[in-house]
Scaffold this motif. Structure first.
Motif, PDB file in Angstrom:
ATOM      1  N   PRO A 148       0.929  -1.229  -0.162  1.00  0.00           N
ATOM      2  CA  PRO A 148       0.114  -0.055   0.054  1.00  0.00           C
ATOM      3  C   PRO A 148       0.822   1.242  -0.108  1.00  0.00           C
ATOM      4  CG  PRO A 148      -0.673  -1.572   1.848  1.00  0.00           C
ATOM      5  CD  PRO A 148       0.678  -1.945   1.308  1.00  0.00           C
ATOM      6  N   LYS A 149       0.239   2.195  -0.687  1.00  0.00           N
ATOM      7  CA  LYS A 149       1.054   3.611  -0.353  1.00  0.00           C
ATOM      8  C   LYS A 149      -0.321   4.757  -0.315  1.00  0.00           C
ATOM      9  CE  LYS A 149       2.574   6.006  -4.084  1.00  0.00           C
ATOM     10  NZ  LYS A 149       3.369   6.407  -5.196  1.00  0.00           N
ATOM     11  N   ILE A 150      -0.007   5.594   0.535  1.00  0.00           N
ATOM     12  CA  ILE A 150      -1.051   6.690   0.530  1.00  0.00           C
ATOM     13  C   ILE A 150      -0.379   8.157   0.056  1.00  0.00           C
ATOM     14  CG2 ILE A 150      -2.459   8.138   1.954  1.00  0.00           C
ATOM     15  CD1 ILE A 150      -2.696   5.828   3.764  1.00  0.00           C
ATOM     16  N   GLU A 151      -1.175   8.765  -0.709  1.00  0.00           N
ATOM     17  CA  GLU A 151      -0.714  10.073  -1.457  1.00  0.00           C
ATOM     18  C   GLU A 151      -1.425  11.175  -0.418  1.00  0.00           C
ATOM     19  OE1 GLU A 151      -1.364  10.086  -5.793  1.00  0.00           O
ATOM     20  OE2 GLU A 151       0.256   8.616  -5.966  1.00  0.00           O
ATOM     21  N   SER A 152      -0.727  11.862  -0.134  1.00  0.00           N
ATOM     22  CA  SER A 152      -1.407  13.011   0.883  1.00  0.00           C
ATOM     23  C   SER A 152      -0.672  14.358   0.754  1.00  0.00           C
ATOM     24  CB  SER A 152      -1.467  12.684   2.104  1.00  0.00           C
ATOM     25  OG  SER A 152      -2.205  13.557   2.923  1.00  0.00           O
ATOM     26  N   ALA A 153      -1.223  15.364   1.317  1.00  0.00           N
ATOM     27  CA  ALA A 153      -0.489  16.682   1.288  1.00  0.00           C
ATOM     28  C   ALA A 153      -0.604  17.399   2.651  1.00  0.00           C
ATOM     29  CB  ALA A 153      -0.987  17.454   0.332  1.00  0.00           C
ATOM     30  N   ILE A 154       0.339  18.080   3.166  1.00  0.00           N
ATOM     31  CA  ILE A 154       0.375  18.746   4.211  1.00  0.00           C
ATOM     32  C   ILE A 154       1.196  20.014   4.367  1.00  0.00           C
ATOM     33  CG2 ILE A 154       2.533  17.562   5.509  1.00  0.00           C
ATOM     34  CD1 ILE A 154       0.242  16.833   7.728  1.00  0.00           C
ATOM     35  N   ALA A 155       0.872  20.943   4.891  1.00  0.00           N
ATOM     36  CA  ALA A 155       1.489  22.272   4.957  1.00  0.00           C
ATOM     37  C   ALA A 155       2.135  22.825   3.648  1.00  0.00           C
ATOM     38  CB  ALA A 155       2.719  22.109   5.949  1.00  0.00           C
ATOM     39  N   GLY A 156       1.226  22.494   2.562  1.00  0.00           N
ATOM     40  CA  GLY A 156       1.199  22.968   1.164  1.00  0.00           C
ATOM     41  C   GLY A 156       2.332  22.069   0.575  1.00  0.00           C
ATOM     42  N   VAL A 157       2.580  20.995   0.846  1.00  0.00           N
ATOM     43  CA  VAL A 157       3.648  20.031   0.327  1.00  0.00           C
ATOM     44  C   VAL A 157       3.011  18.626   0.017  1.00  0.00           C
ATOM     45  CG1 VAL A 157       5.726  19.053   0.720  1.00  0.00           C
ATOM     46  CG2 VAL A 157       5.503  21.236   1.196  1.00  0.00           C
ATOM     47  N   ASP A 182      18.947  17.417  -4.067  1.00  0.00           N
ATOM     48  CA  ASP A 182      17.602  17.923  -3.616  1.00  0.00           C
ATOM     49  C   ASP A 182      17.346  17.213  -2.107  1.00  0.00           C
ATOM     50  OD1 ASP A 182      16.975  19.569  -5.739  1.00  0.00           O
ATOM     51  OD2 ASP A 182      16.331  17.546  -6.872  1.00  0.00           O
ATOM     52  N   PRO A 183      16.764  18.100  -1.197  1.00  0.00           N
ATOM     53  CA  PRO A 183      16.522  17.563  -0.097  1.00  0.00           C
ATOM     54  C   PRO A 183      15.334  16.729   0.362  1.00  0.00           C
ATOM     55  CG  PRO A 183      15.861  20.011  -0.113  1.00  0.00           C
ATOM     56  CD  PRO A 183      16.631  19.333  -1.418  1.00  0.00           C
ATOM     57  N   TRP A 184      15.384  15.759   0.964  1.00  0.00           N
ATOM     58  CA  TRP A 184      14.146  15.001   1.435  1.00  0.00           C
ATOM     59  C   TRP A 184      14.174  14.895   2.789  1.00  0.00           C
ATOM     60  CZ3 TRP A 184      11.198  11.401  -1.993  1.00  0.00           C
ATOM     61  CH2 TRP A 184      11.561  11.682  -3.173  1.00  0.00           C
ATOM     62  N   LEU A 185      12.714  14.719   3.213  1.00  0.00           N
ATOM     63  CA  LEU A 185      12.689  14.508   4.663  1.00  0.00           C
ATOM     64  C   LEU A 185      11.525  13.595   5.035  1.00  0.00           C
ATOM     65  CD1 LEU A 185      12.900  16.363   7.479  1.00  0.00           C
ATOM     66  CD2 LEU A 185      10.394  17.108   7.029  1.00  0.00           C
ATOM     67  N   SER A 186      11.789  12.681   5.782  1.00  0.00           N
ATOM     68  CA  SER A 186      10.940  11.242   6.119  1.00  0.00           C
ATOM     69  C   SER A 186      10.840  11.282   7.654  1.00  0.00           C
ATOM     70  CB  SER A 186      11.554  10.237   5.603  1.00  0.00           C
ATOM     71  OG  SER A 186      12.734   9.862   6.210  1.00  0.00           O
ATOM     72  N   TRP A 234       4.400  15.882  12.192  1.00  0.00           N
ATOM     73  CA  TRP A 234       4.845  15.874  10.926  1.00  0.00           C
ATOM     74  C   TRP A 234       4.475  17.176  10.110  1.00  0.00           C
ATOM     75  CZ3 TRP A 234       8.143  13.868   7.331  1.00  0.00           C
ATOM     76  CH2 TRP A 234       7.904  14.097   6.123  1.00  0.00           C
ATOM     77  N   GLU A 235       3.421  17.740  10.332  1.00  0.00           N
ATOM     78  CA  GLU A 235       3.125  19.064   9.659  1.00  0.00           C
ATOM     79  C   GLU A 235       3.967  20.047  10.143  1.00  0.00           C
ATOM     80  OE1 GLU A 235      -0.874  21.477   8.210  1.00  0.00           O
ATOM     81  OE2 GLU A 235      -1.155  20.196  10.083  1.00  0.00           O
ATOM     82  N   SER A 236       4.109  19.977  11.548  1.00  0.00           N
ATOM     83  CA  SER A 236       4.978  20.753  12.092  1.00  0.00           C
ATOM     84  C   SER A 236       6.326  20.901  11.617  1.00  0.00           C
ATOM     85  CB  SER A 236       5.005  20.997  13.464  1.00  0.00           C
ATOM     86  OG  SER A 236       5.969  22.005  14.321  1.00  0.00           O
ATOM     87  N   LEU A 237       6.880  19.751  11.311  1.00  0.00           N
ATOM     88  CA  LEU A 237       8.211  19.765  11.190  1.00  0.00           C
ATOM     89  C   LEU A 237       8.367  20.012   9.492  1.00  0.00           C
ATOM     90  CD1 LEU A 237       9.094  16.424  13.072  1.00  0.00           C
ATOM     91  CD2 LEU A 237      10.106  18.808  13.322  1.00  0.00           C
ATOM     92  N   VAL A 238       7.372  19.461   8.811  1.00  0.00           N
ATOM     93  CA  VAL A 238       7.357  19.921   7.440  1.00  0.00           C
ATOM     94  C   VAL A 238       7.520  21.327   7.158  1.00  0.00           C
ATOM     95  CG1 VAL A 238       6.160  19.832   5.062  1.00  0.00           C
ATOM     96  CG2 VAL A 238       6.604  17.877   6.450  1.00  0.00           C
ATOM     97  N   SER A 239       6.514  22.004   7.733  1.00  0.00           N
ATOM     98  CA  SER A 239       6.576  23.407   7.731  1.00  0.00           C
ATOM     99  C   SER A 239       7.835  23.909   8.278  1.00  0.00           C
ATOM    100  CB  SER A 239       5.657  24.110   8.618  1.00  0.00           C
ATOM    101  OG  SER A 239       5.439  25.387   8.481  1.00  0.00           O
ATOM    102  N   ASP A 240       8.629  23.840   9.146  1.00  0.00           N
ATOM    103  CA  ASP A 240       9.682  24.115   9.603  1.00  0.00           C
ATOM    104  C   ASP A 240      11.117  23.783   8.499  1.00  0.00           C
ATOM    105  OD1 ASP A 240       8.618  25.036  12.137  1.00  0.00           O
ATOM    106  OD2 ASP A 240       9.669  23.318  13.274  1.00  0.00           O
TER     107      ASP A 240
END
Length: 207
Positions: free
Chosen positions: A105-114, A168-172, A194-200
């Motif tokens: 399985p894989k879920i595609e989503s978006a958070i903090a505009g990303v 290019d940077p990745w965050l996980s 996760w949303e807070s950290l993506v935003s940061d």
């Protein structure tokens, strides 16, 4: 095969990684990993790309699936990706259940505009998975330096930040679901983290 570059504190480590080009994107709490902001903030994609739909405020006290032990709380495991998808949607996030091309399985989503993906690991024939990884890649015109990644790891917890072969940077961020799973409240808190950290991270890389 490329070397995933992990930067921990001020040290560097090269970890062999088979880079999954299918994961690449063109869009880009109180846990000691960043200040909890509103879990429904806005963000931006790269110029010329489609903006993910804005997140909506979550319905109050809405639950999906069978409660555990008759106690009214939902338990999240890796055995029901559809439940995770449904909960994300109920909390106001874009979420679509697909697969990773290898039967998992894989879920595609978006958070903090990303845009980001949720990958399932430890699966048995595409089911009964034991953990998930939330992952987002950021396509920068000139890439970014290791000093930026080192600075991130010196200040933040819970995530891994690394560079691909294009700099290019990745965050996980990983969430363990093994051994009976976690409550939906804990899972939701991880999503907010996760949303807070993506935003940061967007600020960190000047996205």
């Amino acid at each position: 095969m490329l070397a995933r570059i992990l930067t921990i504190g001020m040290g560097l480590a090269l970890v062999p990684l088979a880079f999954d080009t299918a994961k690449a994107q063109t869009t880009g709490s109180v846990h000691g990993g960043g200040t909890r902001t509103s879990p429904f903030g806005a963000g931006g994609n790269a110029p010329g790309t489609q903006q993910p739909p804005p997140e909506q405020a979550p319905p109050a006290q809405q639950q999906t699936g069978a409660p555990a032990g008759g106690g009214g709380e939902i338990i999240i495991t890796g055995e029901d990706p559809q439940l995770i998808t449904d909960l994300l949607q109920e909390w106001g996030y874009k979420a679509k259940l697909t697969d990773d091309g290898e039967g998992n399985p894989k879920i595609e989503s978006a958070i903090a505009g990303v845009n980001y993906q949720i990958y399932f690991y430890g699966c048995q024939s595409g089911q009964a998975c034991s953990s998930i990884e939330l992952s987002s890649g950021f396509n920068l015109e000139n890439g970014i330096g290791l000093d930026v990644m080192n600075d991130w790891h010196s200040k933040k917890r819970y995530t891994r930040a690394y560079l691909d072969d294009n700099q290019d940077p990745w965050l996980s961020m990983d969430i363990n679901l093994y051994g009976g799973g976690i409550t939906s409240a804990t899972f939701q808190d991880n999503i907010y983290l996760w949303e807070s950290l993506v935003s940061d991270f967007k600020t960190q890389i000047n996205w």
